[in-house]
Design a protein around this motif. Structure first.
Motif, mmCIF file in Angstrom:
data_model
loop_
_atom_site.group_PDB
_atom_site.id
_atom_site.type_symbol
_atom_site.label_atom_id
_atom_site.label_comp_id
_atom_site.label_asym_id
_atom_site.label_seq_id
_atom_site.Cartn_x
_atom_site.Cartn_y
_atom_site.Cartn_z
ATOM 1 N N ALA A 77 0.831 -1.212 0.000
ATOM 2 C CA ALA A 77 0.000 0.000 0.000
ATOM 3 C C ALA A 77 0.862 1.256 0.000
ATOM 4 O O ALA A 77 1.886 1.330 0.690
ATOM 5 C CB ALA A 77 -0.923 -0.006 1.209
ATOM 6 N N VAL A 78 0.432 2.242 -0.768
ATOM 7 C CA VAL A 78 1.180 3.490 -0.891
ATOM 8 C C VAL A 78 0.516 4.584 -0.075
ATOM 9 O O VAL A 78 -0.648 4.474 0.328
ATOM 10 C CB VAL A 78 1.285 3.919 -2.373
ATOM 11 C CG1 VAL A 78 1.999 2.853 -3.190
ATOM 12 C CG2 VAL A 78 -0.103 4.200 -2.952
ATOM 13 N N ASP A 87 -5.683 2.889 -7.735
ATOM 14 C CA ASP A 87 -6.790 2.131 -7.129
ATOM 15 C C ASP A 87 -6.771 2.356 -5.615
ATOM 16 O O ASP A 87 -5.726 2.206 -4.969
ATOM 17 C CB ASP A 87 -6.609 0.639 -7.440
ATOM 18 C CG ASP A 87 -7.851 -0.185 -7.107
ATOM 19 O OD1 ASP A 87 -8.516 0.128 -6.099
ATOM 20 O OD2 ASP A 87 -8.142 -1.146 -7.829
ATOM 21 N N VAL A 88 -7.922 2.727 -5.059
ATOM 22 C CA VAL A 88 -7.962 3.029 -3.622
ATOM 23 C C VAL A 88 -7.584 1.810 -2.781
ATOM 24 O O VAL A 88 -7.164 1.945 -1.630
ATOM 25 C CB VAL A 88 -9.360 3.545 -3.196
ATOM 26 C CG1 VAL A 88 -9.647 4.897 -3.826
ATOM 27 C CG2 VAL A 88 -10.450 2.545 -3.514
ATOM 28 N N ARG A 89 -7.702 0.617 -3.335
ATOM 29 C CA ARG A 89 -7.312 -0.593 -2.605
ATOM 30 C C ARG A 89 -5.805 -0.732 -2.478
ATOM 31 O O ARG A 89 -5.320 -1.551 -1.700
ATOM 32 C CB ARG A 89 -7.905 -1.837 -3.287
ATOM 33 C CG ARG A 89 -9.417 -1.940 -3.163
ATOM 34 C CD ARG A 89 -9.985 -3.038 -4.034
ATOM 35 N NE ARG A 89 -9.849 -2.714 -5.458
ATOM 36 C CZ ARG A 89 -10.390 -3.427 -6.445
ATOM 37 N NH1 ARG A 89 -11.115 -4.507 -6.152
ATOM 38 N NH2 ARG A 89 -10.230 -3.079 -7.699
ATOM 39 N N LYS A 90 -5.070 0.087 -3.236
ATOM 40 C CA LYS A 90 -3.606 0.069 -3.155
ATOM 41 C C LYS A 90 -3.065 1.244 -2.341
ATOM 42 O O LYS A 90 -1.868 1.476 -2.293
ATOM 43 C CB LYS A 90 -3.000 0.082 -4.561
ATOM 44 C CG LYS A 90 -3.335 -1.165 -5.366
ATOM 45 C CD LYS A 90 -2.668 -1.148 -6.732
ATOM 46 C CE LYS A 90 -2.978 -2.429 -7.507
ATOM 47 N NZ LYS A 90 -2.340 -2.420 -8.851
ATOM 48 N N ILE A 91 -3.979 1.990 -1.710
ATOM 49 C CA ILE A 91 -3.601 3.128 -0.869
ATOM 50 C C ILE A 91 -3.884 2.749 0.581
ATOM 51 O O ILE A 91 -4.904 2.126 0.881
ATOM 52 C CB ILE A 91 -4.411 4.390 -1.257
ATOM 53 C CG1 ILE A 91 -4.212 4.735 -2.732
ATOM 54 C CG2 ILE A 91 -4.001 5.577 -0.375
ATOM 55 C CD1 ILE A 91 -5.158 5.809 -3.235
ATOM 56 N N SER A 92 -3.001 3.125 1.497
ATOM 57 C CA SER A 92 -3.252 2.833 2.913
ATOM 58 C C SER A 92 -4.525 3.556 3.350
ATOM 59 O O SER A 92 -4.783 4.689 2.938
ATOM 60 C CB SER A 92 -2.068 3.260 3.779
ATOM 61 O OG SER A 92 -1.992 4.662 3.867
#
Length: 640
Positions: free
Chosen positions: A387-388, A460-465
């Motif tokens: 996550a970024v 993608d919001v799923r790849k953001i903390s």
């Protein structure tokens, strides 16, 4: 709490820095107004409450129950060691009394050593006084350690609940969860304190008694040794029954908590509908179920205690009977039989203690088991391993072929395709239940899409903390929640490190400052449970002030002005327009007049976007949006 005088606050604020620059003049003007009014609401430029930071390493809850329990004891091992040491000394005193009594009876009295005899009795008396002091320390230190363990567990379970997804709270009642955090952990104090202490002291006492009894008369000792396993086997079997019964009690206790929480929270509604009797009936059902489960538990406990007492009685009668036989045959004298009887009392004392402890054990382990059940519940929404962190957010939002349905298969959104450019205002309208709020909830990942993707700036919001994602999104919900605290604390929730001055500035922007200053204690006015002393409009504007304080690049406004009158609505709408300048906004609107200036409007109905475009374009189509405007104009709710 130390408060500055208005003049001192002003001097302090003038030197407060925000990102290397002096605070804006509008903030100074807000404080100046407070100063002129000489009100207690704005007397401090800094934070007024003290925050406690708790940093504890996260535990691996896939480990065994025992290892996890030990992991909560280890941080308090010093107290634990003292508790265990004193417990061993208590056991030593219990073992010494019959031994010293035997020596006095068999040697000192027959040899007329009366001075030594009374000296021995004084020594025993002193030992028992010391034992009483040790017992006091064990009680204080042991329960103190247990309280710390309970607090650690409660802190962990509360923190874990903060991480659980919305879906978890959709499925569990508040009162039941409250019981998990409170009642289920109450017995942990007793378990943490008594578990090892009782096992250790009972083991030392039993082992010491057997060893000493063997030196006195090994044949009579065998009688006790033969009967002891029967007692232990009976205890083990009944323990399981008691533990299962206690789990049922805790489950029913949770249901009672839920009934109480629901009844108290909805007291105004029940009174408004004159349904107090209905609430009493609902609670009576939960109370009756609890009573039934409690009776079952006490039956199991009664059987256990009766069995233990019967076993102890059999031990004592057996010793007297076999001892009498040995005295008749000349193998045992009266002093040894008396000593043996004393040691039988010492021997049976830990058995009774273990019997009493069994109730604590079953309650404590049932609570600990339910605690672990909750701690092992994984959140459905998790950060990806890679996550970024969001940085320098432009605010470009895209819904790419998004689908969403609940676990039971209920379809909410189907094939949603939307792109919102940075700084645009995107409005969602339509009938209730169409999916507008769900569509907005997918952006901060309150729920995850079941198909497609939601993206911010192409990511993608799923790849953001989750923390980073939600820090950049401000939400004003239709259902406003107020925390039990002061006005200041509720507004500051938008940015916990904000000064009182910045809170006041946010309140002015939300058109609530003047009303706050008229409250009894200004910004320090206590607003009650869920803000019960505030009007609906005041609560809504305080929630708006929170977002002003947070100042995020993306806004979600879920009917933010729904609780306001027309005059206040216009003021707030002006404030929201200022707040949304340069920000990407998603707006759910019931009053269509509030979204006339939106860059794009989408009509959501039956899981789909049926129309989308500017207001002018949608009116020209003469479709669903145009029909909504005509319906509101006809009802006289809006001016078109």
């Amino acid at each position: 709490m130390v408060r500055l005088l208005p003049e001192q606050a002003l001097l302090s604020v003038l030197w407060t820095k925000e990102k290397g620059t002096v605070l804006r003049s509008s903030a100074g003007e807000a404080l100046k107004e407070c100063r002129n009014e000489r009100h207690a609401g704005c007397r401090s430029a800094g934070r007024s409450e003290r925050r406690v930071q708790v940093n504890s390493p996260k535990k691996d809850f896939s480990k065994s129950d025992l290892s996890l329990f030990i992991s909560y004891i280890l941080p308090h091992r010093r107290l634990f060691a003292i508790d265990m040491g004193l417990s061993v000394l208590i056991a030593a005193v219990d073992l010494a009394f019959p031994f010293l009594t035997r020596q006095a009876m068999k040697r000192l009295l027959p040899e007329n050593l009366y001075l030594a005899f009374f000296a021995t009795m004084l020594a025993i008396l002193a030992a028992y006084l010391l034992r009483a002091y040790f017992q006091y320390q064990v009680t204080v230190i042991g329960h103190g350690m247990g309280t710390k363990v309970e607090a650690d567990m409660r802190g962990d379970v509360f923190a874990h609940m903060q991480e659980l997804s919305f879906s978890f709270f959709d499925k569990n009642r508040t009162g039941v969860l409250l019981g998990r955090v409170t009642n289920d952990l109450f017995e942990i104090v007793e378990l943490a304190h008594h578990a090892t202490e009782n096992i250790l002291t009972c083991a030392v006492t039993l082992a010491g008694s057997v060893v000493i009894l063997l030196t006195i008369n090994w044949k009579l000792t065998l009688v006790l040794v033969v009967l002891l396993p029967a007692c232990l086997i009976f205890s083990a079997r009944q323990r399981t029954n008691m533990q299962n019964a206690n789990k049922e009690v805790k489950k029913k206790t949770g249901e009672i908590n839920a009934a109480i929480e629901s009844g108290i929270s909805g007291i105004r509604t029940s009174k408004a509908f004159a349904n107090e009797r209905t609430e009493e009936d609902k609670f009576a059902v939960a109370n009756e179920n609890f009573k039934t489960s409690k009776v079952g538990y006490y039956k199991a406990m009664g059987l256990f205690n009766a069995g233990i007492e019967a076993t102890i009685g059999i031990m004592q009668v057996s010793v007297i009977a076999f001892g009498g036989l040995q005295m008749m045959s000349g193998e045992l004298d009266i002093v040894d039989l008396m000593t043996f009887t004393l040691y039988v009392s010492t021997f049976t004392m830990p058995v009774r203690k273990l019997a009493n402890f069994m109730g604590i054990y079953t309650q404590g382990t049932a609570g600990f088991s339910r605690f672990l059940e909750l701690m092992r519940t994984e959140p459905e929404i998790k950060d990806a391993p890679d996550a970024v962190e969001l940085d320098h957010v432009e605010g470009r939002i895209r819904y790419d072929h998004v689908n969403f349905h609940y676990d039971d298969g209920t379809e909410v959104l189907s094939d949603i395709n939307v792109e919102i450019r940075p700084g645009e205002t995107f409005a969602l309208v339509g009938s209730s239940g169409g999916g507008k709020t769900t569509m907005c909830h997918l952006l901060p990942r309150f729920y995850d899409v079941t198909g497609g993707a939601v993206m911010i700036d192409g990511v993608d919001v799923r790849k953001i903390s989750q923390e980073s994602l939600r820090k950049h999104i401000g939400i004003i919900q239709q259902d406003v929640f107020m925390f039990a605290g002061t006005v200041m604390e509720n507004i500051r929730y938008g940015r916990p490190d904000a000064t009182d001055l910045e809170v006041a500035e946010a309140a002015k922007a939300a058109e609530i400052h003047d009303e706050i200053m008229k409250m009894p204690d200004g910004y320090h006015t206590f607003i009650g449970e869920r803000g019960v002393v505030l009007s609906g409009g005041q609560k809504q504007r305080i929630s708006i002030a929170r977002v002003f304080l947070k100042n995020p690049p993306i806004l979600i406004l879920d009917e933010a002005t729904s609780a306001l009158d027309s005059v206040t609505e216009q003021k707030i709408q002006d404030s929201l327009d200022r707040l949304s300048e340069g920000k990407t906004c998603m707006v759910i609107a019931h009053r269509l007049s509030t979204i006339r200036n939106a860059d794009c409007i989408a009509v959501v109905d039956h899981q789909h976007i049926t129309e989308m475009g500017s207001r002018e374009e949608l009116l020209a189509k003469n479709g669903e949006y145009a029909e909504l405007e005509r319906a509101q104009a006809l009802a006289g709710r809006e001016e078109v």
